[in-house]
Design a protein around this motif. Structure first.
Motif, PDB file in Angstrom:
ATOM      1  N   ASP A  98     -17.234  10.423  27.367  1.00  0.00           N
ATOM      2  CA  ASP A  98     -17.823  10.973  26.176  1.00  0.00           C
ATOM      3  C   ASP A  98     -17.919  12.590  26.020  1.00  0.00           C
ATOM      4  OD1 ASP A  98     -18.508   8.550  25.416  1.00  0.00           O
ATOM      5  OD2 ASP A  98     -20.159   8.428  26.555  1.00  0.00           O
ATOM      6  N   ALA A  99     -17.245  13.242  27.160  1.00  0.00           N
ATOM      7  CA  ALA A  99     -17.126  14.592  27.171  1.00  0.00           C
ATOM      8  C   ALA A  99     -16.313  15.074  26.185  1.00  0.00           C
ATOM      9  CB  ALA A  99     -16.694  15.101  28.656  1.00  0.00           C
ATOM     10  N   CYS A 100     -16.777  15.986  25.323  1.00  0.00           N
ATOM     11  CA  CYS A 100     -15.861  16.660  24.184  1.00  0.00           C
ATOM     12  C   CYS A 100     -14.867  17.682  24.684  1.00  0.00           C
ATOM     13  CB  CYS A 100     -16.846  17.220  23.245  1.00  0.00           C
ATOM     14  SG  CYS A 100     -16.080  17.349  21.792  1.00  0.00           S
ATOM     15  N   LEU A 101     -13.790  17.398  24.305  1.00  0.00           N
ATOM     16  CA  LEU A 101     -12.500  18.239  24.451  1.00  0.00           C
ATOM     17  C   LEU A 101     -12.662  19.429  23.403  1.00  0.00           C
ATOM     18  CD1 LEU A 101      -9.525  15.962  25.456  1.00  0.00           C
ATOM     19  CD2 LEU A 101     -11.163  17.029  26.871  1.00  0.00           C
ATOM     20  N   ALA A 102     -12.097  20.761  23.835  1.00  0.00           N
ATOM     21  CA  ALA A 102     -12.002  21.863  22.891  1.00  0.00           C
ATOM     22  C   ALA A 102     -11.168  21.582  21.968  1.00  0.00           C
ATOM     23  CB  ALA A 102     -11.877  23.077  23.856  1.00  0.00           C
ATOM     24  N   GLU A 103     -11.066  22.328  20.962  1.00  0.00           N
ATOM     25  CA  GLU A 103     -10.021  22.304  19.814  1.00  0.00           C
ATOM     26  C   GLU A 103      -8.504  22.458  20.350  1.00  0.00           C
ATOM     27  OE1 GLU A 103      -8.911  24.201  15.689  1.00  0.00           O
ATOM     28  OE2 GLU A 103     -10.128  25.206  16.924  1.00  0.00           O
ATOM     29  N   GLY A 104      -7.868  21.428  20.142  1.00  0.00           N
ATOM     30  CA  GLY A 104      -6.227  21.209  21.059  1.00  0.00           C
ATOM     31  C   GLY A 104      -6.245  21.219  22.426  1.00  0.00           C
ATOM     32  N   GLY A 105      -7.501  20.494  22.878  1.00  0.00           N
ATOM     33  CA  GLY A 105      -7.532  20.259  24.322  1.00  0.00           C
ATOM     34  C   GLY A 105      -7.421  21.552  25.245  1.00  0.00           C
ATOM     35  N   THR A 106      -7.910  22.901  24.644  1.00  0.00           N
ATOM     36  CA  THR A 106      -7.769  24.217  25.323  1.00  0.00           C
ATOM     37  C   THR A 106      -8.488  24.234  26.546  1.00  0.00           C
ATOM     38  OG1 THR A 106      -9.213  24.996  23.971  1.00  0.00           O
ATOM     39  CG2 THR A 106      -6.983  25.283  23.447  1.00  0.00           C
ATOM     40  N   ASN A 107      -9.354  23.354  26.818  1.00  0.00           N
ATOM     41  CA  ASN A 107     -10.571  23.422  28.227  1.00  0.00           C
ATOM     42  C   ASN A 107      -9.659  22.592  29.031  1.00  0.00           C
ATOM     43  OD1 ASN A 107     -10.695  20.913  26.762  1.00  0.00           O
ATOM     44  ND2 ASN A 107     -12.870  20.959  27.430  1.00  0.00           N
TER      45      ASN A 107
END
Length: 1149
Positions: A1009-1018
């Protein structure tokens, strides 16, 4: 924003910044227009109070006590507006961010058949946004009820108090009170509330903007020391001393830990390591993007940078290469040559003047990477940071770039090269091997080998052996070229249109030599702009998008009742005044026994024998009318605003569906700024500004509809409106269009932030932004000035009309004072009403332009149907996965040459086919044709079913793809893997473990349930690609397409991935698009494409037996040792296949 730190920028979605620039900044304009009434209105009220006090005495106090009491109420309402405004802005941010992600990832969304899923996401975000707007509308309805009836209530309190105190009910007192209160009505009832509301919204916008202005800025003074270089280039140097870095002080783990290295002019430092080892982060430390809390970086010279993800904005190829530098033709041609772009420019329709398209869609992944590299090389620098530029190119082009560009053209420069392609490591001066942010090995190639470090084990490379195990696992396949297909992070970098100066300096493009085809007029699809006034169809379509005709059927009677109450209160006040006057005259004449003569009153004839209404009854009747008017105004406003919300919701839904149903060609050369402008600013106007002004206009139109006799008196107003309205509408359209390039430039700057700062081009981009903003501001200023002139003309005509009405009664002798007062007050009201009506209807016309612009998108040409009735395939289709192409050609535009030309072939069920070819040969276009992103000519059949006869979702939904560019959304890991929530957590964790992402996801806060940053930049680029692979494994379709699926992962992980594909998809048809020959060398067959033609299609071993084949030449370019290994692998796979076939034949016999 150009100074903000990378960490802070990553927490700020681009959609939020677009919303703030398009909506929040606009409240500065709105507030400035009415803010002065925050003190003008109270001053006018005090003056009116003084005059009334001298005439009515203490009787005026109740009315003004009410007015004073309403100020704190208005303050509370203003606070309510502030809270609702902030909540609305947050919801709008989410919706615009989702819309931006949708536009950015539209290609992948269509291939994944996630259109309905994204529509649900956007509709949910829109639902929450409208809930906040509905709260605002309740406050607006309450506000309208209070201040639309304020005049009536104040007059009522003053006069009733005056009567109850025993004073005679005199007409001059009545209409003096009415006139004074009416004179300050607009200031108190209209402009003052608008000033309070505007100030509240302005305050919240300031807070939002302040939060961005106070974001952490990039600070390199603590650890980077720039040393002034000597006059000789050979003195340039880059030294990193014991650097330890993490994104913030709170983070427990370091991204880079105790890394040191030194590179002088003429040296090449190669950086290698596994996925997530910190290679790109190390370059970010050198650039100052990743702050180091320990250690120092000494930079002696100017830095140029080629990012891992190519940053390509929507201009021509030449503009992208030259960028902000002066144009030097000789240097430009040389850079094009060493970056292997000559042949590509010849194949492009307009050479280097060809547009790269939104997201760089006109270029292949390799072409985008080389344009990105050419920009860095064209920049005259001393230190070059090259983040894996060889990933997305084939072997021959990669060797050309390494030899001609990196080793020869930049031979006297400081060079740092991040790469996974170990065949180039021997030629590096030094090698830095990173592992989990630490230095695992550092030194020259021979030094590392002599010290016992097995470089092959670090990157899973064995160059000299070819061990063919009996189990069929080919160890020599580990000499791979890690081809990172890049995704443009500046996918939101929007085209500049006619208002944007090109991002180049020096001589104009037209004055310099063109590379490639003959020059043609080149421009992007410009926004359509109508002319003249908005037609009535926009108005009717606006309401049809919501409640439709039932709304008008219900609204007109309701508004008529409110209008009757409003006019009835005025009539009854005149009636009451006339009665009091006649009573007084009757009592004076009673002693003389004279009857009251008939008057010219149109309202009443009074004789001494008339029954006179009791004053108490008059008070009750007048009170009932005022209270009824208050309730009626509230209900009318609330219902109207609710209907407008329904219309806005329907309009957004229709527009969204129309956009999402557009074919890919619409998005390829349609700047994202144009689409975002409609879904941000235009939709904001429809949500918040249009309903209030439309309600005012409708009320005024309905109020004067019965006053046909007065129309001739206002012919000047009508004529003036007819003259000004088309001009105002055209200026409003230009203003809306001029806003798109501002959003475009903002998006370009934010998405290419690291590149812009690496090139030290902040001032250039600021100047570009200022030019665009100045153009938009100039149009807005002209529009505002014309409005002010229009208002002044209306004021002048209104004043002349009132003077004419007042003077017309001077010659009349027998007019009742009540009638005279009613006539003058009605003239004042009518004057203000018509003045405000003409202005508001003009404003409504301007605001309806936003509706018009949204309706334009509702009529866009859609792609093929998603489902075709009676043509739905069975759930088991395709059963075998047989793919056949019959004379298939693909052409992206009727003005361009075909990119696929008469392809005819058949792929057997469960066959593993490799697709290779030079960059731009048509490999990705072949994938597009299979998924029908662009409709090809000819026939494509899957299991003998012509895909053109099926709906798009039926075709795409039965195919799986791992796209060339890893696509992730700012949602949870679970949604990115299983958007429809159909798979258990256990299976999700199992697949994540198979793709080596379990530990990484487990360490995230929230796990699945961890949220990814915009575009998966994390995540790193390689980690993003692994999640895309997990997504494909979970879907497990009969046909799988891998478009450079292993491009962004290290060699060790690539071997695991290939093994996973062999086991998980052994019964599936697999098409593997690759530049890495090791990936497809053991395929059942290999397809070789060249310039859109199918040149060769056979088993790898058979193709290698032909010394003249293109595939043989490609293998030979890998080098003697590697080519020998590949030939052995192909031969082994060929023999294994023949052995398996022989066993099957024996068993069948």
């Amino acid at each position: 924003m150009l100074r903000v730190s990378t960490r802070a920028a990553s927490k700020t979605p681009v959609g939020q910044m677009v919303n703030m620039f398009s909506n929040d900044v606009g409240y500065f304009d709105t507030c400035s227009s009415f803010l002065c009434y925050a003190w003008i209105a109270p001053i006018q009220g005090i003056i009116a109070l003084g005059i009334l006090a001298s005439e009515l005495g203490p009787s005026c106090l109740p009315g003004f006590v009410l007015l004073v009491f309403l100020f704190p109420i208005q303050s509370l309402i203003g606070k309510g507006f502030s809270k609702v405004r902030l909540a609305t802005a947050k919801q709008t941010d989410k919706r615009v961010r989702l819309m931006l992600e949708f536009i950015n990832s539209i290609r992948a969304i269509k291939m994944f058949t996630w259109e309905k899923l994204f529509i649900d996401f956007l509709e949910t975000a829109r639902k929450y946004e409208l809930e906040e707007i509905r709260k605002k509308n309740v406050l607006q309805s309450l506000n309208a009820s209070i201040f639309n009836t304020l005049t009536k209530v104040m007059v009522f309190l003053c006069l009733v108090t005056y009567v109850l105190l025993g004073f005679p009910f005199q007409a001059e007192k009545v209409y003096l009170t009415v006139t004074l209160i009416t004179s300050v009505h607009n200031s108190l009832a209209v402009y003052f509330p608008m000033a309070v509301i505007g100030a509240a919204e302005f305050y919240m916008s300031c807070l939002r903007l302040q939060s961005k202005l106070e974001m952490e800025e990039k600070d390199i003074t603590g650890f980077i020391q720039h040393i002034k270089p000597h006059s000789k280039p050979k003195d340039c140097r880059l030294t990193v001393y014991e650097v330890t870095a993490r994104w913030n002080c709170v983070a427990k783990e370091n991204i880079i830990s105790n890394v040191s290295c030194s590179v002088k002019a003429g040296d090449l430092l190669a950086i290698v390591g596994l996925v997530g080892s910190g290679k790109t982060s190390f370059l970010n430390v050198i650039l100052g993007e990743l702050p180091a809390h320990v250690g120092r970086v000494f930079v002696q010279g100017k830095i140029s940078y080629a990012s891992q993800e190519p940053w390509v904005f929507s201009g021509t190829v030449r503009e992208n290469v030259v960028f902000c530098q002066p144009f030097n033709e000789k240097k430009y041609l040389e850079v094009i040559k060493v970056c292997a772009l000559e042949q590509d420019l010849k194949e492009l329709p307009n050479g280097d003047f060809s547009l790269v398209g939104e997201h760089g869609t006109a270029l292949s992944g390799g072409q985008k990477a080389r344009v990105n590299l050419a920009r860095a090389i064209y920049n005259d620098a001393d230190i070059y940071l090259l983040d894996d530029p060889l990933s997305a190119v084939d072997t021959r082009v990669g060797r050309h770039i390494f030899d001609k560009c990196i080793m020869k053209y930049l031979r006297h420069k400081v060079r740092i090269l991040v790469t996974h392609q170990v065949q180039y490591l021997k030629e590096a001066s030094k090698i830095l091997v990173l592992k989990e942010g630490h230095v695992h090995a550092y030194g020259a190639y021979t030094q590392l080998v002599n010290s016992g470090i097995d470089i092959g084990s670090l990157v899973k490379e064995k160059e000299n052996t070819s061990i063919l195990s009996e189990e069929g696992v080919v160890k020599s396949k580990q000499d791979n070229n890690n081809i990172e297909s890049q995704k443009i992070t500046a996918s939101h970098a929007e085209q500049k249109q006619n208002f944007t100066a090109p991002l180049t300096n020096g001589v104009p493009h037209e004055c310099s030599k063109q590379i490639g085809c003959s020059n043609k007029e080149i421009k992007y699809d410009e926004e359509d702009r109508l002319s003249g006034s908005v037609n009535a169809a926009s108005f009717t379509k606006y309401f049809k998008a919501g409640l439709g005709w039932p709304f008008l059927i219900f609204f007109l009677p309701m508004n008529s009742i409110v209008l009757i109450m409003t006019l009835g209160s005025d009539y009854f006040l005149s009636y009451w005044t006339n009665k009091e006057q006649l009573i007084a005259e009757s009592m004076m004449n009673m002693s003389e026994s004279n009857t009251v003569e008939e008057t010219n009153s149109s309202f009443i004839d009074v004789t001494p024998s008339d029954d006179l209404l009791d004053r108490t009854l008059n008070i009750y009747i007048y009170s009932g009318l005022v209270i009824g008017m208050f309730v009626g105004v509230f209900l009318r406003s609330f219902f109207f605003f609710w209907a407008c919300i329904m219309s806005s919701r329907g309009l957004h839904k229709n527009t969204l569906w129309a956009v999402i149903r557009c074919p890919m060609k619409y998005f390829d050369f349609r700047p994202a700024g144009q689409i975002l402008n409609r879904f941000s600013k235009d939709l904001s106007v429809v949500d918040e500004k249009l309903p209030k002004e439309l309600l005012d206009s409708l009320n005024i139109v309905l109020s004067v509809v019965g006053l046909l006799a007065l129309y001739s008196s206002w012919s000047f107003l009508v004529a003036l409106r007819c003259i000004c309205l088309p001009i105002l509408c055209d200026l409003k359209r230009i203003e809306s269009i001029a806003r798109s390039p501002v959003l475009t430039h903002l998006s370009v700057s934010l998405q290419g932030l690291i590149t812009v700062r690496a090139f030290e081009s902040q001032d250039f981009f600021m100047n570009q932004f200022d030019e665009l903003q100045n153009f938009h501001t100039s149009v807005w200023f002209i529009l505002s000035a014309l409005k002010r002139g229009f208002v002044f003309s209306l004021d002048t005509i209104s004043a002349i009309y009132i003077c004419f009405v007042s003077l017309s009664f001077m010659g009349s002798q027998n007019t009742l004072v009540g009638n005279l007062g009613l006539a003058i007050s009605s003239a004042l009201s009518l004057s203000g009403m018509l003045f405000w009506g003409v202005y508001q209807t003009t404003e409504v016309q301007n605001q309806l332009i936003s509706v018009e612009r949204l309706l334009e998108y509702c009529d866009l040409e859609p792609e093929a149907p998603w489902e075709i009735e009676g043509k739905t395939p069975n759930t088991e289709w395709p059963e075998h996965g047989i793919i056949s192409y019959e004379d298939v050609s693909l052409q992206y535009s009727e003005y361009e040459a075909p990119v696929l030309k008469n392809l005819t072939f058949c792929i057997k069920g469960s066959e593993k086919v490799g697709i290779v070819g030079r960059t731009g040969a048509g490999k990705s276009s072949l994938v597009s044709s299979l998924f029908r992103l662009t409709e090809p000519s000819g026939n494509i059949r899957i299991d003998s079913v012509n895909v053109k006869e099926l709906g798009l979702r039926d075709v795409r939904g039965h195919l799986s793809i791992i796209p060339q560019d890893p696509v992730l959304f700012s949602a949870s890991v679970r949604i990115n893997l299983d958007p429809y929530n159909q798979i258990s957590d256990e299976k999700l964790w199992t697949v994540l473990e198979e793709v080596q992402m379990k530990n990484i996801v487990h360490q995230m806060n929230g796990g699945l349930d961890a949220c990814l940053a915009e575009g998966g930049t994390n995540l790193s680029v390689g980690q993003r690609q692994l999640l895309c692979l997990a997504r494909a494994i979970l879907k497990h379709s009969k046909i799988l397409v891998l478009d450079e699926a292993s491009a962004n992962i290290d060699l060790r992980t690539d071997e695991l991935i290939q093994e996973l594909i062999r086991t998980k998809f052994h019964d599936c048809t697999v098409l593997t698009v690759a530049h890495r020959l090791q990936t497809i060398i053991d395929s059942d067959r290999v397809m070789v494409l060249q310039a859109g033609h199918l040149k060769e299609f056979d088993e790898p071993h058979i193709l290698l037996q032909n010394k003249n084949s293109l595939f043989f030449n490609m293998v030979q370019q890998m080098g003697q040792n590697t080519s020998h290994q590949l030939q052995q692998i192909a031969e082994y796979a060929y023999l294994q296949k023949r052995t398996s076939l022989g066993k099957l034949k024996d068993e069948s016999q």
